[in-house]
Write a protein that holds these residues in place. Structure first.
Motif: not given
Lengths: 628, 456
Positions: A33-36, A124-126, A141-142
């Protein structure tokens, strides 16, 4: 130039209260799992009140804890003061609320995410989500791209966030964070029905600019109760809250400046909640009310910021200062952060099913304010359900659905996906029809077996739980078997409590049944009473006293279950069923209820429409199998 | 979607009035009617547009059965929303049934009870309360019943329920705001407030429920027995009330052996009459069966019309009858007042309060009798325009609401916490809202925000 940065089973967009529970549940169930988060310092932020729980919300936190969620434990770790609200109003409406240290809460939660196996926390901004075979491709955003089998959107007020303070307005997330500006376009492309809601928060005022001399003090309970069934003790309350009142002059300032409110001037299009009105809203809507209450709550142990509960506003900063200063104790107040209103994008929750998955987008989930709710606790509850379901989907397991009959969480989600939300949705005890059964004291009994079955409750905790249930059973047995003989002392106590004396031996259970009596007052007459944890006595006493009501509600639950067994086809066009009223046809086509029970709860579907559905089901029995 | 077979039935009450209407509804209704109806001008019903009428003959097996008017309605502009033909013929039970039989032979299937209305409802022509009201209008056989059914349709009942519901809703929303917003300065709810609202709602609901039985008397009729010694004039009385001869009237005692069922409209009230055999000992086996049945019927009826002969003294049978009259609502009908008095009326008065003198032969005393009947049925006090409960579903809802309100009051008096009281009040509100088709929880929450200034 985008680059491919990796794959996850589940990605969570947003690390607020919904995102945290979603990510933890998913990772704990074994999914990568990833959480941004847009800002690493905003994880688990409390941009509004520095408290967790409250009426009905306290139920949600307890239920979440019983299922294996994190909010209750963290709130306990960060508690400053705790109170059980509504003591004396009955066990169904008892609700725990804790003031918490908001910076500490954020820090503790962030650290828990960092330590969690299978979980990666990233700043990170999705900006984009695209459907791909077997999942979604998300872009930051990157320009990093991740392929994820399931995605949970938990963007809170960040999505398209816009702040209003009087004539000033600018794009922003909460607490001065950057907003998520690009994602909404991508979500619209996916076909999600987005809309604008608004909410607001009061000013934070410098503690030493407040004169507490004449303010009413509000202290915590002694001893304070924890949220979590795993927290043994909280220690002492660390802070006091204070109460003040607005007056005629406060009202005067509002009335003179109401034209400068962006809401009244028509600059805000978002729909605000009725239960969280700005102060100017209260003054305008309840013009004959001479004064309003205001709670002054500390934001933490290591800060002088004080939260002004009850006084949110979107009036210009100078007017805010003017009206706050009319209030007793605040005459010389210094505003550290002004009050503001925030408008944001959220989704029509009727586009989701009870697993919080979008009906038309497999593997895409929503939770929290994005789903049209409001409140940390409502968000956390949905985050947990979305996180569990995303993980179960990836793991190929059966979906997880809580019901109105077993929880406030189930009620909350059923309300959202069945009735929708025309304003930010807040949990209230009056929303649960089974509230004498769904109490905050018995959340473990209702839900811990479910949490254990999911795999989110440790064996150790589960054994402790089973033992507690056994002790409870034995205690009820003991009360039935123990007879107390009449004595002068006992009868004196009975008379003093305005209940009738006894002349023959009476079973303990029959004494506890009397509304005037309780465990405490019977203690001197009950020498065989075992040492048990307080919660067992509490549950036993409630179950005995309210037995008739509880039985009745259980019967209603059974009746509803019968209606829920009458399944409706999900691909049927209700327009062809001309016996239904037009509004009902449209609502049914939109919601596609799974069964008659759910259909009966859709607003706009009348009992007569339900009768049509029942007649139609009966008339087509055996014929609909093909298209059902 | 629905069963679309073409259905047919006699849609006028049987045995009443001069015209019998056979209604045919369904996709094939017009074609079916064409098979039995011969238009006088030769034009087929299938070639006619909706809302038109034709005069012609009903033909059965090549023979002319009756003259009839055919009304053509085309879907969706009909009562049921389907194609409909209504054949109005000259009536008489026998003829009307023959016409129906012919229509059924031509391809229609017999309609189930209430099926036309059910189809109308399913085709969006009526909502549920309207559908129920229409079913009531169809079965209503007298003015008061028709009035009550109409006023339900027009919302008299809804208004009455709303009146009861309103106070309960206000109280429940106050309790909800008080529980959900403990930190707002919401006025405390006192036990007296709860008890006051419960008392008022309880008595309103009791009044509403008390209309149900009278309402049923209007709509369903009162089970009435006419009894008396042989040849006292029972059959003549029944014929006087019903207006035409039903029983066989002779001067030979024991002519009436069977309980003859008939339905008559007496003023506002429907009487379901049994003209019983005389209460006399007999060795005649057939007659004995009649006598036993009559006795049983007598014990179970809702109204007893005990008939006495003004021109003869009280006999054994009369005393038996007086004894029976003590246990059921009864009216003593003293017949043959045109003959010299020999009857001990004072004796009768000691058993039966209501005494009416009639002459069945001349029709004298009929109006007084009808008035006495409506007093006993309670329909003299019934004002249908106030809105009355007209079916079992509504009665059950009202009863549930009443019980819940009582329970809420009891819980309050017993000192139970208000959360239990609130849940019980909400049950009452749900039951009332079910009658009017709204949802309880939302109503309460809306009112919380409307009436109370709450929120952080």
């Amino acid at each position: 130039m985008t680059y491919f940065a990796g794959e996850y089973d589940v990605a969570v967009i947003g690390a607020g209260h919904a995102g945290i529970e979603a990510a933890l549940a998913s990772a704990r169930l074994g999914c990568r799992t990833a959480i941004f988060t847009i800002n690493m310092d905003a994880v688990g932020n409390c941009p509004c009140n520095p408290s967790i729980g409250g009426t009905a919300k306290g139920h949600l936190v307890r239920e979440l804890d019983a299922l294996g969620g994190e909010m209750g434990k963290t709130a306990d770790e960060c508690f400053l003061q705790s109170r059980m609200l509504n003591r004396g109003k009955g066990p169904a409406v008892h609700s725990l609320r804790a003031q918490i240290d908001r910076r500490r809460y954020s820090e503790v939660m962030k650290h828990k995410l960092e330590l969690q196996e299978n979980l990666e926390l990233r700043q990170a901004e999705i900006t984009d989500i695209i459907k791909q075979d077997g999942g979604y491709l998300i872009t930051t955003q990157m320009l990093a791209q991740y392929f994820c089998r399931a995605v949970i959107i938990a963007t809170g007020t960040f999505l398209g966030g816009k702040i209003y303070v009087g004539e000033v307005s600018y794009e922003s997330g909460p607490d001065g964070m950057f907003p998520a500006t690009k994602l909404a376009i991508s979500l619209k492309k996916l076909g999600l029905p987005l809309r604008r809601f608004k909410t607001g928060t009061p000013a934070r005022i410098l503690r030493r600019s407040i004169d507490f001399t004449d303010l009413e003090v509000q202290k915590g309970d002694v001893p304070p109760q924890p949220f979590s069934y795993e927290t043994e003790s909280l220690g002492d309350n660390k802070v006091d809250c204070h109460i003040s009142w607005t007056n005629d002059r406060t009202k005067q300032v509002i009335l003179e400046n109401i034209h400068r409110s962006p809401l009244y001037a028509g600059r805000i299009e978002g729909v605000g909640p009725r239960y969280c009105p700005s102060f100017e809203d209260k003054v305008m809507r309840f013009a004959d009310k001479p004064r309003h209450q205001l709670f002054i709550e500390p934001c933490g142990e290591n800060t002088e910021e004080m939260y002004m509960q009850g006084m949110s506003s979107s009036l210009p900063e100078e007017i805010q200062l003017k009206f706050y200063r009319t209030i007793k104790g605040l005459e010389k107040c210094v505003i550290m952060r002004p009050a503001y209103a925030i408008e944001y994008d959220c989704v029509d929750p009727t586009a989701m099913s009870a697993t919080l998955e979008f009906k038309t987008l497999e593997g895409l989930y929503g939770a929290g304010q994005f789903n049209g709710s409001s409140g940390y606790e409502e968000a956390a509850a949905q985050g947990f359900v979305a996180g569990v379901n995303a993980a179960l989907k990836v793991l190929g397991r059966e979906p997880f659905v809580l019901t109105r009959a077993n929880s406030y969480i189930g009620t909350l989600i059923d309300d959202l996906v069945t009735k929708g939300a025309n304003e930010p949705y807040r949990m209230m005890t009056s929303r649960s029809e089974y509230r004498l059964v769904l109490r905050q004291d018995n959340a473990d009994e209702r839900l811990t077996p479910i949490g254990h079955e999911l795999g989110l409750i440790s064996e150790e905790r589960y054994h402790k739980f089973l033992k507690k249930q056994e002790l409870k059973k034995q205690e009820i047995k003991r009360l039935k078997a123990t007879t107390i003989s009449p004595s002068d002392d006992l009868n004196k106590m009975l008379v003093s409590r305005e209940t009738s004396e006894i002349t023959t031996g009476v079973r303990l259970i029959d004494l506890i049944k009397r509304p005037q009596l309780n465990y405490e007052c019977l203690s001197p007459f009950d020498p065989t009473r075992p040492e048990l944890e307080a919660n067992i006595f509490e549950q036993v006493e409630i179950e005995i006293k309210y037995e008739g009501y509880i039985q009745k509600q259980l019967k209603q639950v059974e009746q509803m279950k019968k209606l829920e067994k009458k399944l409706l086809p999900t691909n049927f066009d209700y327009k062809t069923l001309s016996g239904l009223r037009l509004e009902a046809q449209e609502k049914l086509n939109n919601i596609k209820p799974l069964n008659i029970g759910q259909a009966s709860r859709i607003s706009g579907v009348s009992p007569a429409d339900v009768s049509v559905l029942l007649i139609w089901l009966a008339a087509n029995r055996g014929q609909t199998d093909g298209n059902a | 979607m629905t069963d679309n077979r073409t259905i047919a039935a006699i849609s006028t009450a049987q045995g009443e009035g001069g015209i019998g209407v056979i209604r045919i509804s369904g996709d094939e209704a017009i074609e079916t009617a064409d098979r039995v109806f011969k238009n006088i001008n030769g034009r087929r019903l299938s070639d006619m547009s909706g809302y038109t009428a034709a005069f012609g003959k009903i033909i059965s097996g090549g023979e002319e059965l009756d003259e009839a008017v055919a009304l053509v309605f085309r879907a969706p502009h009909s009562y049921t929303g389907e194609n409909v033909v209504e054949l109005s013929c000259h009536g008489g039970v026998y003829i009307t049934q023959q016409v129906l039989r012919t229509v059924l032979e031509a391809g229609a299937v017999p309609a189930q009870a209430g099926e036309f209305t059910k189809r109308a409802f399913l085709n969006g022509k009526l909502d549920l309360t309207e559908a129920e009201a229409v079913i009531d209008i169809i079965s209503a056989k007298s003015k008061a019943a028709a009035g009550a059914a109409m006023s339900v349709k027009e919302g008299a009942l809804r208004r009455r329920i709303t009146g009861i519901k309103d106070d309960l809703l206000t109280l429940a929303s106050h309790l909800s705001a008080w529980a959900d917003y403990p930190e707002e300065d919401i006025a405390e709810v006192s036990e007296e407030m709860i008890l006051e609202v419960c008392r008022k709602a309880g008595s309103d609901l009791e009044n509403l429920l008390s209309t149900y039985d009278s309402g049923q008397a209007v709509k369903q009729g009162i089970d009435t027995v006419i009894a008396g010694k042989p040849n006292v004039g029972k059959s003549t009385l029944m014929n006087l009330l019903s207006g035409y001869e039903k029983s066989i009237v002779t001067d030979i005692p024991g002519t009436t052996r069977d309980i003859v069922e008939d339905t008559i409209v007496a003023g506002d009230v429907i009487l379901r009459l049994s003209d019983t055999a005389g209460l006399r000992s007999t060795d005649d086996a057939v007659e004995k069966i009649g006598v036993d049945r009559a006795k049983k019927r007598l014990e179970q009826c809702s109204l007893l019309l005990a008939v006495f002969d003004n021109s003869s003294v009280l006999e054994e049978y009369d005393f038996e009858l007086l004894k029976a009259a003590e246990n059921v609502p009864a009216i003593a009908v003293i017949n043959k007042t045109d003959l010299p008095n020999k009857l001990d009326v004072e004796k009768i008065k000691s058993y039966i309060d209501n005494i009416i003198y009639i002459s069945a032969a001349t029709g004298e005393g009929k109006d007084e009798l009808i008035r006495a009947v409506s007093v006993i049925a309670g329909t003299d006090r019934l004002n249908p325009s106030e809105g009355i409960l007209s079916n079992e579903r509504q009665r059950l809802n009202a009863l549930t609401a009443l019980n819940s309100v009582k329970e809420a009051a009891e819980a309050t008096e017993a000192g139970l916490t208000f959360d239990a009281v609130t849940v019980t009040l909400e049950e009452a509100i749900s039951a009332l809202l079910e009658m009017t088709g709204e949802s309880a929880s939302e109503e309460i929450i809306d009112r919380v925000f409307h009436n109370f200034c709450v929120g952080k």
